[in-house]
Enzyme design. Structure first.
Site, mmCIF file in Angstrom:
data_model
loop_
_atom_site.group_PDB
_atom_site.id
_atom_site.type_symbol
_atom_site.label_atom_id
_atom_site.label_comp_id
_atom_site.label_asym_id
_atom_site.label_seq_id
_atom_site.Cartn_x
_atom_site.Cartn_y
_atom_site.Cartn_z
ATOM 1 N N CYS A 383 0.959 -1.090 0.014
ATOM 2 C CA CYS A 383 0.174 -0.103 -0.159
ATOM 3 C C CYS A 383 1.049 1.482 0.095
ATOM 4 O O CYS A 383 1.391 1.689 -1.028
ATOM 5 C CB CYS A 383 -0.978 -0.107 1.103
ATOM 6 S SG CYS A 383 -2.336 0.991 0.813
ATOM 7 N N HIS A 509 -3.777 -4.935 0.404
ATOM 8 C CA HIS A 509 -3.212 -5.337 1.474
ATOM 9 C C HIS A 509 -2.996 -6.813 1.690
ATOM 10 O O HIS A 509 -4.153 -7.575 2.284
ATOM 11 C CB HIS A 509 -4.140 -4.729 2.651
ATOM 12 C CG HIS A 509 -3.783 -3.487 3.118
ATOM 13 N ND1 HIS A 509 -2.673 -3.232 4.071
ATOM 14 C CD2 HIS A 509 -4.470 -2.030 2.629
ATOM 15 C CE1 HIS A 509 -2.418 -1.742 3.984
ATOM 16 N NE2 HIS A 509 -3.549 -1.330 3.235
ATOM 17 N N GLU A 511 -1.933 -9.057 3.510
ATOM 18 C CA GLU A 511 -1.882 -9.590 4.631
ATOM 19 C C GLU A 511 -3.144 -10.031 5.456
ATOM 20 O O GLU A 511 -3.303 -10.999 6.173
ATOM 21 C CB GLU A 511 -1.098 -8.690 5.500
ATOM 22 C CG GLU A 511 -1.757 -7.141 6.107
ATOM 23 C CD GLU A 511 -1.492 -6.335 5.172
ATOM 24 O OE1 GLU A 511 -1.171 -6.499 3.946
ATOM 25 O OE2 GLU A 511 -1.585 -5.094 5.646
HETATM 26 N N1 GLN Z 1 -1.573 6.807 2.904
HETATM 27 C C1 GLN Z 1 -1.893 6.053 1.630
HETATM 28 C C2 GLN Z 1 -3.275 6.264 1.005
HETATM 29 O O1 GLN Z 1 -4.178 6.593 1.577
HETATM 30 C C3 GLN Z 1 -1.597 4.747 1.779
HETATM 31 C C4 GLN Z 1 -2.691 3.989 2.651
HETATM 32 C C5 GLN Z 1 -1.982 2.593 3.252
HETATM 33 O O2 GLN Z 1 -0.959 2.259 3.362
HETATM 34 N N2 GLN Z 1 -2.801 1.720 3.799
HETATM 35 O O3 GLN Z 1 -3.360 6.063 0.028
#
Ligand code: GLN
Length: 535
Positions: A383, A509, A511
């Site tokens: 992410c 994600h 995970e």
């Molecule tokens: N802050 C980033 C976004 O909002 C990544 C979010 C995250 O890593 N869950 O896109």
């Protein structure tokens, strides 16, 4: 008709109520029953999405895009079932819904009260979990400790459900602490007794008591708890401290907790199949090798902030007979001048940059990613970690020196990470990220394809910003591969590099989909690359 198991906690928090609930659910599933799990959290936030991970730990995301308590991660990992929006209910969600109903006039004429309006809403959420999941047994955990003001109405609702459905369809499990006093060398049952009294004051008599203790209770302590608790001695289930949490279901199974529950529900009990679980324990307890991975984040003072990532790394290690040791690195520390990255990453065979929000520590993460790329250390960006990889590449390879994300600087000249079009008009912070499952098409002949062995995957998301497709050509011309793309929105989901032993970033994600018994392919391939890395 669905049966309900309610798990409450007494004495203090942190006794492993979530693991208790998960273990019970897992054992009932192993008996062939369809199970579903649910957690009530007594705080006033509508969901944990707006809370700091340092306060609350990780926000776990379900397939249908609900931002939930990290205990739901334990649930999914133990029972290997996808949960959904009916699985995590907070006081905030309950009150919001009742007040919204009041405003539109649903209760016209009545005075809105905690009982029956709030309690009815809670009961409905429990019944809804049963009907929508079609489960044989729903296991509902109540957060907090009996006696808390916040959870009192939740317990009142459980009392009412017992009244409505009877003992044949409901069962109360109460988890408590039995402390050990070193000086006098004895276990003390008084806190457990008091917590049962507190539960009874609310009209609830437990059916099973799960006792957390550092040593075996022994017969006389058990007899005492059984007498004061008014339950048969067999219904006291010992939850002795363990090193490996996967041992807990087996310990409960050896005390026949499933049989006690199924007997009360008048459901037949069969021999359970626990081979997968025993194999897992066997693996975990006989790991031969170690591998150290650096996790570079800004919430590293609380490991729970990265709980699912940690569990996914460990699970992948089990497959290769390897114990994954995580070196927790605060990204802000990597921002200092004259920092010696070589010493910091000395024993690390891989670098992982997980999800995160906000500008603090970003340059440190970019430094870590740069170090991994140049020194050919396996890199896995999740992410925000993918966004970091893209910024680093744009700045240092494509010479776009001010490449940045609009999240950190609204005015940046080269917003290579930008707000999604449909996010621009959104003002509310809660529940408005891009959440839950989205499809991703994978390019053949890519590393991602080798990993997934599939051209279409489904992964869970939680982010607001995206790779800005205006820069795609520039980065592609400089060697970055865009190997995963969302078919509907054309958004970038996976990036990778070829002139590197292992370098991958994903906008989702992974995970959240990893299980101890079924590690996620991205984590497996990352750990494999780390193990294979030469010193
Ligand atoms: N802050 C980033 C976004 O909002 C990544 C979010 C995250 O890593 N869950 O896109």
């Amino acid at each position: 008709m669905t049966k309900f198991v309610f798990v409450t906690g007494g004495v203090c928090s942190g006794l492993g109520k979530g693991i208790t609930a998960s273990s019970i659910a897992m054992l009932l599933k192993a008996k062939g029953y369809k199970v579903f799990m649910q957690k009530f959290d007594p705080y006033m936030n509508v969901d944990p999405g707006t809370m700091s991970p340092i306060q609350h730990g990780e926000v776990f995301v379900t397939a249908d895009g609900c931002e939930t308590d990290l205990d739901l991660g334990h649930y999914e990992r133990f029972i290997d079932e996808e949960l959904n929006y009916t699985s995590n209910i907070t006081n905030g969600k309950i009150y919001l819904s009742v007040i919204e109903k009041e405003r539109v006039g649903d209760f016209l004429g009545s005075t809105i009260q905690i009982v029956p309006h709030i309690s009815n809403e809670i009961k409905n959420k429990i019944y809804e979990a049963g009907t929508s999941s079609n489960a044989d047994i729903v296991i509902t955990e109540i957060g907090g400790t009996v006696g808390d003001i916040e959870s009192a109405v939740m317990l009142e609702s459980l009392r009412q459900i017992r009244l409505e459905l009877g003992k044949l369809n409901t069962l109360f499990v109460h988890t408590t602490l039995v402390p050990y006093l070193f000086g006098s060398n004895e276990l003390k049952t008084k806190p457990t007794q008091n917590s049962i009294i507190e539960l009874r004051r609310l009209g609830i008599q437990p059916d099973i008591i799960v006792t957390r203790a550092p040593i075996d209770l022994g017969k006389s302590v058990k007899e005492k708890i059984a007498l004061f608790g008014s339950i048969p001695i067999e219904n006291i289930i010992e939850a002795k401290d363990v090193i490996n949490i996967y041992q807990i279901p087996i310990n409960f199974h050896n005390q026949k907790i499933e049989d006690i529950i199924l007997n009360q529900f008048n459901l037949t009990t069969k021999r359970s199949d626990l081979t997968k679980w025993s194999n897992l324990i066997n693996k975990v307890e006989n790991l031969k090798n170690d591998v150290e991975i650096a996790l570079v984040g800004k919430y590293v003072e609380l490991e729970d902030a990265y709980l699912s990532v940690k569990e996914a790394l460990k699970a992948a290690g089990y497959e290769y007979n390897t114990r994954v040791k995580i070196k927790w690195i605060n990204s802000e520390e990597l921002e200092q001048k004259n920092i010696d990255l070589k010493t910091i990453f000395k024993n690390c065979k891989g670098i992982l940059v997980p999800g995160g929000f906000g500008a603090r520590g970003i340059e440190g993460k970019i430094n870590a990613c740069n170090y991994a790329r140049i020194n050919k250390i396996p890199y896995f960006g999740i992410c925000l970690g993918m966004q970091i990889a893209v910024i680093e590449y744009a700045r240092n390879v494509c010479k776009l020196e001010d490449a940045y994300s609009k999240e950190f600087n609204e005015l940046c000249k080269n917003p290579i990470i930008d707000l999604m079009a449909n996010q621009k008009a959104i003002i509310n912070k809660g529940g408005t990220l891009r959440l839950g499952n989205y499809k991703c098409n994978i390019k053949k002949d890519s590393l991602a394809y080798k990993i997934y062995k599939s051209e279409e995957i489904l992964e869970r998301h939680r982010h607001r910003y995206e790779f800005n497709n205006e820069y795609k050509e520039l980065l592609a011309n400089n060697g970055m591969i865009f190997s995963g793309i969302n078919p509907e929105s054309n958004l970038v989901e996976i990036i990778e590099l070829t002139n590197h032993p292992y370098f991958i970033g994903c906008q989702f994600h992974p995970e959240f989909k990893s299980r101890p018994t079924k590690p996620h392919p991205l984590f497996l391939s990352f750990i494999k690359a780390c193990i294979n890395k030469k010193d």
